[in-house]
Design an enzyme around this catalytic site. Structure first.
Site, mmCIF file in Angstrom:
data_model
loop_
_atom_site.group_PDB
_atom_site.id
_atom_site.type_symbol
_atom_site.label_atom_id
_atom_site.label_comp_id
_atom_site.label_asym_id
_atom_site.label_seq_id
_atom_site.Cartn_x
_atom_site.Cartn_y
_atom_site.Cartn_z
ATOM 1 N N ARG A 58 0.809 -1.279 -0.091
ATOM 2 C CA ARG A 58 -0.147 -0.077 -0.128
ATOM 3 C C ARG A 58 1.037 1.211 -0.058
ATOM 4 O O ARG A 58 0.481 2.283 -0.670
ATOM 5 C CB ARG A 58 -0.920 0.053 1.234
ATOM 6 C CG ARG A 58 -1.842 1.360 1.263
ATOM 7 C CD ARG A 58 -3.195 0.918 2.234
ATOM 8 N NE ARG A 58 -2.730 0.401 3.455
ATOM 9 C CZ ARG A 58 -2.352 1.119 4.454
ATOM 10 N NH1 ARG A 58 -1.950 2.233 4.403
ATOM 11 N NH2 ARG A 58 -1.943 0.461 5.600
ATOM 12 N N TYR A 111 -16.425 15.032 -15.413
ATOM 13 C CA TYR A 111 -16.925 13.459 -15.372
ATOM 14 C C TYR A 111 -17.880 13.554 -14.297
ATOM 15 O O TYR A 111 -17.480 14.062 -13.111
ATOM 16 C CB TYR A 111 -15.938 12.501 -14.927
ATOM 17 C CG TYR A 111 -16.419 11.155 -14.880
ATOM 18 C CD1 TYR A 111 -17.291 10.515 -15.747
ATOM 19 C CD2 TYR A 111 -15.904 10.541 -13.632
ATOM 20 C CE1 TYR A 111 -17.531 8.999 -15.348
ATOM 21 C CE2 TYR A 111 -16.346 9.104 -13.430
ATOM 22 C CZ TYR A 111 -17.033 8.670 -14.388
ATOM 23 O OH TYR A 111 -17.520 7.260 -14.094
ATOM 24 N N ASP A 183 -7.430 17.465 -14.879
ATOM 25 C CA ASP A 183 -7.824 16.282 -15.418
ATOM 26 C C ASP A 183 -7.530 15.964 -16.934
ATOM 27 O O ASP A 183 -8.154 16.583 -17.736
ATOM 28 C CB ASP A 183 -9.343 15.909 -15.157
ATOM 29 C CG ASP A 183 -9.805 14.520 -15.469
ATOM 30 O OD1 ASP A 183 -8.856 13.766 -16.196
ATOM 31 O OD2 ASP A 183 -10.662 14.157 -14.602
ATOM 32 N N LYS A 208 -8.574 4.838 -19.112
ATOM 33 C CA LYS A 208 -8.851 5.233 -20.616
ATOM 34 C C LYS A 208 -7.338 5.053 -21.401
ATOM 35 O O LYS A 208 -6.917 3.940 -21.715
ATOM 36 C CB LYS A 208 -9.363 6.610 -20.380
ATOM 37 C CG LYS A 208 -10.216 6.628 -19.417
ATOM 38 C CD LYS A 208 -11.613 5.986 -19.757
ATOM 39 C CE LYS A 208 -12.476 5.776 -18.727
ATOM 40 N NZ LYS A 208 -12.705 6.314 -17.159
#
Ligand code: LCS
Length: 394
Positions: A58, A111, A183, A208
């Site tokens: 992590r 988005y 973004d 994407k």
């Protein structure tokens, strides 16, 4: 890092290579949750930062770090932070930059969930936001308040394809001492580098273009400076927004072909956009490469290509758009974007359905808007498919 000065394609192929003892050509998958220490002192030194050894996945992992270094280098930033999803990236940034009672200025047509989480969840902690058309810098300036702690710009925006002038917004943001976050999902680092234009943080839904094969969900953040990098990384680690090593391996494999995938798909997109614009059933088309796009000149200046995303509306609005989407046979009716396959979807009822109708319309997301993510298939086949789908309506 030794290939820092090489060209973009060379970087794509070679960045992140690890010099492991077996001589692996690709980055190995270190599928482990934890790493052993040589002795107790080594463990203590890893925790105190005296030794930069790995501790726990992590917090860091060689496969994930290879991807982080690759994207940081492609975006010309200080460091990369890989996240479990694009929304993991969005929330790591929100949590790092927005405190109780903070205000956010954001592109209206972001988005859907990037907007929904502010209105539904962060509002519970007194966070407020103004969603504006950031393609108009005056509107951004007018929205800034004494408690504004972050400006978020999505350009091109999802799904309206509006272009925001990153340089101009960075100037405004910095005048008020506010960090600018971009973004960059719709462009990818191949077409646009927001940090070079003045932004402080850039992020991607890696799901994407960067991965490109519709088989991974993930995100990545790149900060320009060390302080912001550390602040955001601390949130990612402690809120558990980390990527998994196998996910990182697949993305690192996918990114190697980023430029050739985008080149082919955007060549297709340009042809499709021109074809759609001439079709009698089409009301309007938004593609930054078309002269009719309101920010075509800005896109030419700010981006190195116009991308693969097209929005359009058919005459007859929503019902016609719905029939059209049901008629396509080659394009796949699915959300997401930026992969090698052509996808078609209806933002008002799908990706942006969480936003109320009035706000959707204000942001330019009309009921008839259809979004196309153009892939790398033969363009004649794609046009044949769209053509037959439109013919069936007439
Ligand atoms: N930012 C943008 C511009 C996006 O398009 C998406 C996802 C995200 C952030 C969130 O990334 P995720 O957590 O899904 O990796 N966009 C989607 C879309 O337009 N259709 O499906 C997902």
């Amino acid at each position: 890092m030794k290939k820092k000065k090489s060209g973009f394609n060379t970087k794509l192929v070679h960045l992140g290579e690890l010099e492991d003892s077996m001589g692996s050509v690709t980055v190995p998958i270190f599928q482990t949750s934890t790493f052993s220490f040589k002795n107790a002192q080594h463990g203590a030194d890893c925790f105190s930062g005296k030794d930069d050894g790995y501790i726990y996945t992590r917090l860091g992992n060689p496969t994930i770090n290879a991807l982080e270094e690759t994207i940081a280098e492609l975006e010309n930033g200080f460091g990369g932070i890989a996240t479990s999803s694009g929304m993991g990236a969005v929330n790591s940034i929100y949590l790092a930059l927005l405190g109780q009672g903070a205000h956010l200025v954001s592109t209206a047509s972001v988005y859907g969930p990037s907007r929904n989480v502010i209105e539904k969840h962060y509002s519970r902690f007194g966070v407020e936001a103004t969603f504006v058309d950031t393609s108009d810098p005056d509107k951004v300036k007018q929205s800034i308040k004494s408690n504004t702690r972050m400006i978020l710009v999505e350009t091109p925006s999802n799904p309206t394809m509006q272009i925001t002038d990153i340089r101009k917004i960075a100037e405004i943001a910095h005048k008020y001492g506010i960090p600018l976050v971009v973004d960059n999902t719709f462009s990818s680092p191949y077409l646009q580098n927001p940090l070079d234009l003045g932004a402080d943080v850039v992020f991607h839904s890696i799901t994407k273009f960067i991965n490109g094969h519709a088989d991974v969900v993930g995100g990545v953040i790149v900060a320009k400076e060390e302080n912001l990098y550390k602040q955001i990384r601390d949130i990612m680690v402690n809120f558990g927004c980390n990527m998994d090593p196998h996910q990182a391996y697949l993305v690192h494999r996918g990114v190697k072909t980023l430029s050739i995938r985008i080149e082919k798909a955007q060549e297709n997109a340009a042809k499709i956009a021109q074809w759609l614009e001439k079709h009698p059933l089409v009301k309007w088309v938004k593609y930054p490469g078309l002269r009719s796009h309101p920010q075509h000149e800005l896109a030419k200046k700010q981006m190195r290509g116009f991308g693969t995303m097209i929005s359009f509306e058919l005459k007859g609005g929503h019902n016609t758009g719905k029939a059209f989407m049901d008629n396509v046979e080659l394009a796949i009716l699915a959300v997401s974007l930026g992969g090698i396959e052509t996808l078609i979807q209806h933002p008002a009822s799908m990706t942006h359905s969480g936003i109320n109708k009035e706000e959707k319309l204000k942001a330019g997301i009309t009921d008839g808007l259809v979004r196309l993510s153009v892939g790398i298939e033969n363009v004649e086949d794609l046009i044949d498919d769209l053509s037959q789908a439109l013919d069936k309506i007439t």
